[in-house]
Design a protein around this motif. Structure first.
Motif, PDB file in Angstrom:
ATOM      1  N   LYS A 168       0.813  -1.229   0.000  1.00  0.00           N
ATOM      2  CA  LYS A 168       0.000   0.000   0.000  1.00  0.00           C
ATOM      3  C   LYS A 168       0.843   1.273   0.000  1.00  0.00           C
ATOM      4  O   LYS A 168       0.320   2.357  -0.219  1.00  0.00           O
ATOM      5  CB  LYS A 168      -0.925   0.007   1.233  1.00  0.00           C
ATOM      6  N   ASN A 169       2.145   1.152   0.278  1.00  0.00           N
ATOM      7  CA  ASN A 169       2.988   2.348   0.369  1.00  0.00           C
ATOM      8  C   ASN A 169       4.032   2.409  -0.742  1.00  0.00           C
ATOM      9  O   ASN A 169       5.049   3.089  -0.622  1.00  0.00           O
ATOM     10  CB  ASN A 169       3.683   2.414   1.731  1.00  0.00           C
ATOM     11  N   VAL A 170       3.788   1.698  -1.843  1.00  0.00           N
ATOM     12  CA  VAL A 170       4.715   1.663  -2.981  1.00  0.00           C
ATOM     13  C   VAL A 170       4.012   2.226  -4.208  1.00  0.00           C
ATOM     14  O   VAL A 170       2.879   1.848  -4.505  1.00  0.00           O
ATOM     15  CB  VAL A 170       5.193   0.220  -3.252  1.00  0.00           C
ATOM     16  N   THR A 171       4.662   3.129  -4.924  1.00  0.00           N
ATOM     17  CA  THR A 171       4.038   3.706  -6.111  1.00  0.00           C
ATOM     18  C   THR A 171       3.998   2.687  -7.246  1.00  0.00           C
ATOM     19  O   THR A 171       4.904   1.862  -7.397  1.00  0.00           O
ATOM     20  CB  THR A 171       4.786   4.952  -6.602  1.00  0.00           C
ATOM     21  N   PHE A 172       2.952   2.764  -8.030  1.00  0.00           N
ATOM     22  CA  PHE A 172       2.836   1.883  -9.193  1.00  0.00           C
ATOM     23  C   PHE A 172       3.899   2.241 -10.237  1.00  0.00           C
ATOM     24  O   PHE A 172       4.384   1.371 -10.964  1.00  0.00           O
ATOM     25  CB  PHE A 172       1.437   2.000  -9.791  1.00  0.00           C
ATOM     26  N   LEU A 173       4.265   3.519 -10.294  1.00  0.00           N
ATOM     27  CA  LEU A 173       5.314   3.934 -11.224  1.00  0.00           C
ATOM     28  C   LEU A 173       6.626   3.231 -10.911  1.00  0.00           C
ATOM     29  O   LEU A 173       7.311   2.735 -11.819  1.00  0.00           O
ATOM     30  CB  LEU A 173       5.506   5.450 -11.158  1.00  0.00           C
ATOM     31  N   SER A 174       6.992   3.154  -9.614  1.00  0.00           N
ATOM     32  CA  SER A 174       8.242   2.488  -9.255  1.00  0.00           C
ATOM     33  C   SER A 174       8.165   0.987  -9.557  1.00  0.00           C
ATOM     34  O   SER A 174       9.155   0.369  -9.929  1.00  0.00           O
ATOM     35  CB  SER A 174       8.572   2.715  -7.775  1.00  0.00           C
ATOM     36  N   PHE A 175       6.979   0.398  -9.389  1.00  0.00           N
ATOM     37  CA  PHE A 175       6.782  -1.006  -9.741  1.00  0.00           C
ATOM     38  C   PHE A 175       6.988  -1.215 -11.241  1.00  0.00           C
ATOM     39  O   PHE A 175       7.669  -2.155 -11.673  1.00  0.00           O
ATOM     40  CB  PHE A 175       5.378  -1.444  -9.331  1.00  0.00           C
ATOM     41  N   LEU A 176       6.417  -0.335 -12.052  1.00  0.00           N
ATOM     42  CA  LEU A 176       6.563  -0.447 -13.513  1.00  0.00           C
ATOM     43  C   LEU A 176       8.015  -0.259 -13.942  1.00  0.00           C
ATOM     44  O   LEU A 176       8.503  -0.932 -14.854  1.00  0.00           O
ATOM     45  CB  LEU A 176       5.677   0.586 -14.203  1.00  0.00           C
ATOM     46  N   LEU A 177       8.704   0.650 -13.252  1.00  0.00           N
ATOM     47  CA  LEU A 177      10.128   0.848 -13.547  1.00  0.00           C
ATOM     48  C   LEU A 177      10.928  -0.384 -13.160  1.00  0.00           C
ATOM     49  O   LEU A 177      11.775  -0.863 -13.918  1.00  0.00           O
ATOM     50  CB  LEU A 177      10.659   2.071 -12.792  1.00  0.00           C
ATOM     51  N   GLY A 178      10.653  -0.926 -11.979  1.00  0.00           N
ATOM     52  CA  GLY A 178      11.412  -2.061 -11.471  1.00  0.00           C
ATOM     53  C   GLY A 178      11.197  -3.326 -12.260  1.00  0.00           C
ATOM     54  O   GLY A 178      12.094  -4.169 -12.356  1.00  0.00           O
ATOM     55  N   THR A 179      10.002  -3.487 -12.826  1.00  0.00           N
ATOM     56  CA  THR A 179       9.691  -4.702 -13.582  1.00  0.00           C
ATOM     57  C   THR A 179       9.894  -4.546 -15.083  1.00  0.00           C
ATOM     58  O   THR A 179       9.703  -5.501 -15.837  1.00  0.00           O
ATOM     59  CB  THR A 179       8.237  -5.133 -13.317  1.00  0.00           C
ATOM     60  N   GLY A 180      10.257  -3.350 -15.516  1.00  0.00           N
ATOM     61  CA  GLY A 180      10.570  -3.131 -16.929  1.00  0.00           C
ATOM     62  C   GLY A 180       9.382  -2.821 -17.808  1.00  0.00           C
ATOM     63  O   GLY A 180       9.539  -2.579 -19.015  1.00  0.00           O
ATOM     64  N   TYR A 181       8.176  -2.782 -17.239  1.00  0.00           N
ATOM     65  CA  TYR A 181       6.995  -2.537 -18.058  1.00  0.00           C
ATOM     66  C   TYR A 181       6.974  -1.129 -18.653  1.00  0.00           C
ATOM     67  O   TYR A 181       6.455  -0.908 -19.747  1.00  0.00           O
ATOM     68  CB  TYR A 181       5.715  -2.748 -17.239  1.00  0.00           C
ATOM     69  N   LEU A 182       7.508  -0.164 -17.912  1.00  0.00           N
ATOM     70  CA  LEU A 182       7.413   1.221 -18.364  1.00  0.00           C
ATOM     71  C   LEU A 182       8.222   1.462 -19.634  1.00  0.00           C
ATOM     72  O   LEU A 182       7.928   2.382 -20.401  1.00  0.00           O
ATOM     73  CB  LEU A 182       7.863   2.174 -17.256  1.00  0.00           C
ATOM     74  N   GLU A 183       9.238   0.646 -19.862  1.00  0.00           N
ATOM     75  CA  GLU A 183      10.044   0.806 -21.070  1.00  0.00           C
ATOM     76  C   GLU A 183       9.215   0.589 -22.329  1.00  0.00           C
ATOM     77  O   GLU A 183       9.566   1.087 -23.404  1.00  0.00           O
ATOM     78  CB  GLU A 183      11.229  -0.153 -21.044  1.00  0.00           C
TER      79      GLU A 183
END
Length: 400
Positions: A168-183
């Motif tokens: 609940k305290n983690v941004t979805f943007l950081s998740f997308l960055l960490g998992t490579g989806y945002l690329e």
């Protein structure tokens, strides 16, 4: 580059404060063109003590860090991330950030409490306004994510998404960055490099010994160590090079030791070396700042420096600032945000690069850009006008 930033209910900032770093005209080389406007590379914040300058910088640094790094840094932690305004503990904290990346303009919006995210949206500039890429909403602990069906984010693995929803305290943007989806959207990060001497909880005003230790550790593996020497020679520190033949160490109370960087002084065939701890506080601070600013300049990014002239001579601090205004040293359009109590810095800036901070009612930080004051011209002597109180944001010192 950052175009616009807003913050509400964060430390001394109560009502929403908007900071616009754009201009419709290019007044100097310290602006970078983006489509039909210009983005300021250097932004100066000035105001009285306790006016909230540091809290503005805390807010900007917090958002940049939290948006991108919470997926990595918040594992298993549910401590309060920041303080809300003392008079608004039951009100949400809100941020927004407009930035460009890979020739596209994005808007990131975040609503949160000190312990969890309530809403989050990432949008991109469209023909009319902004078109969202995703929206997140926390409804009584249930995370709902809505995707724009015209982008690849709708194909995120459902198992990975469900694991994210437990945080609940983690941004979805950081998740997308960490998992490579945002690329998949052509977006790898908000900004490639960040350096700040403030965090969301404090201002990192190190004592001399601590700063010498941090500098020594940073230089141990730094690829920019040799780049510092020409600057150190030009800054009149009396330094010729780093010490090569002498080794300096400090021993801590727990028995561990730390190698301390040394500096070589020479003139007329005579030389000696000193540990950083034996150098002046200004020498160590200038070297520490310079190392981190060179890192940001090397690939583009954001530098946030609270009280840039603390322990530094005006001319040296001014030289550090000029690294961001010179296109030869700032080839990747890095941005500098700095605060100061020295009004002389104002005369180097355009009126759209000067932000004044004050607590008009002694309770709430207010920030306004100099060009918001009617009638201000770029030909004015900002130094004299500020000292005279024409612009406000000066201390109101009463009689004893």
């Amino acid at each position: 580059m950052i175009h616009n930033f807003t913050v509400e209910n964060f430390y001394s900032i109560n009502e929403e404060q908007e900071l616009d770093f754009t201009s419709t005209k290019k007044y100097s080389s310290s602006f970078t063109e983006y489509e039909d406007k210009f983005i300021s590379n250097v932004n100066c914040f000035i105001g009285a003590n306790a006016s909230g300058k540091t809290n503005v910088f805390k807010a900007l640094h917090f958002l940049l860090w939290y948006a991108q790094m919470s997926y990595y840094d918040m594992v298993g932690s549910y401590e309060a991330l920041f303080d809300q305004h003392k008079l608004n503990k039951n009100k949400d904290t809100k941020f927004s950030l407009t930035f460009d990346n890979n020739n596209k303009l994005y808007k990131y919006e975040l609503v949160l409490s000190p312990k969890e995210i309530l809403e989050e949206t990432l949008s991109t500039k469209a023909e009319k306004g902004y078109s969202y890429l995703y929206k997140l909403k926390n409804s009584n602990g249930n995370i709902e994510i809505t995707y724009n069906r015209y982008n690849d984010l709708s194909k995120i693995n459902s198992n990975e998404e469900n694991r994210f929803k437990l945080k609940k305290n983690v941004t979805f943007l950081s998740f997308l960055l960490g998992t490579g989806y945002l690329e998949k959207l052509g977006l790898k990060e908000i900004t490639s490099s960040i350096f700040s001497n403030v965090s969301n909880v404090d201002s990192r005003s190190y004592d001399h010994v601590s700063e010498s230790v941090y500098l020594s550790r940073a230089l141990e593996k730094s690829e920019f160590k040799n780049d510092l020497i020409p600057y150190l020679r030009s800054f009149d520190f009396g330094i010729e090079d780093f010490a090569q033949d002498e080794s300096f160490k400090i021993q801590f109370d727990n028995g561990t030791t730390q190698q301390i960087i040394g500096f070589k002084h020479s003139n007329n065939g005579q030389s000696f070396s000193l540990s950083a701890i034996d150098e002046s506080a200004g020498t160590v601070k200038g070297t520490f700042l310079l190392l981190n600013l060179i890192k940001v300049l090397s690939k583009g990014g954001i530098a946030i420096i609270d009280e840039i002239d603390a322990r530094l001579h005006y001319d040296i601090a001014r030289k550090l600032i000029s690294l961001f205004t010179n296109k030869e040293t700032n080839k990747h359009n890095a941005q500098l945000f700095f605060s100061t109590h020295q009004p002389l810095f104002l005369n180097d800036r355009d009126k759209k690069q000067i932000f004044l901070c004050e607590k008009e009612d002694y309770l709430n930080t207010e920030v306004y850009r100099l060009d918001e004051i009617e009638g201000v011209r770029n030909t004015e002597n900002f130094f004299e006008k500020y000292l005279s109180g024409t612009y406000g944001a000066t201390p109101r010192i009463g009689d004893l």
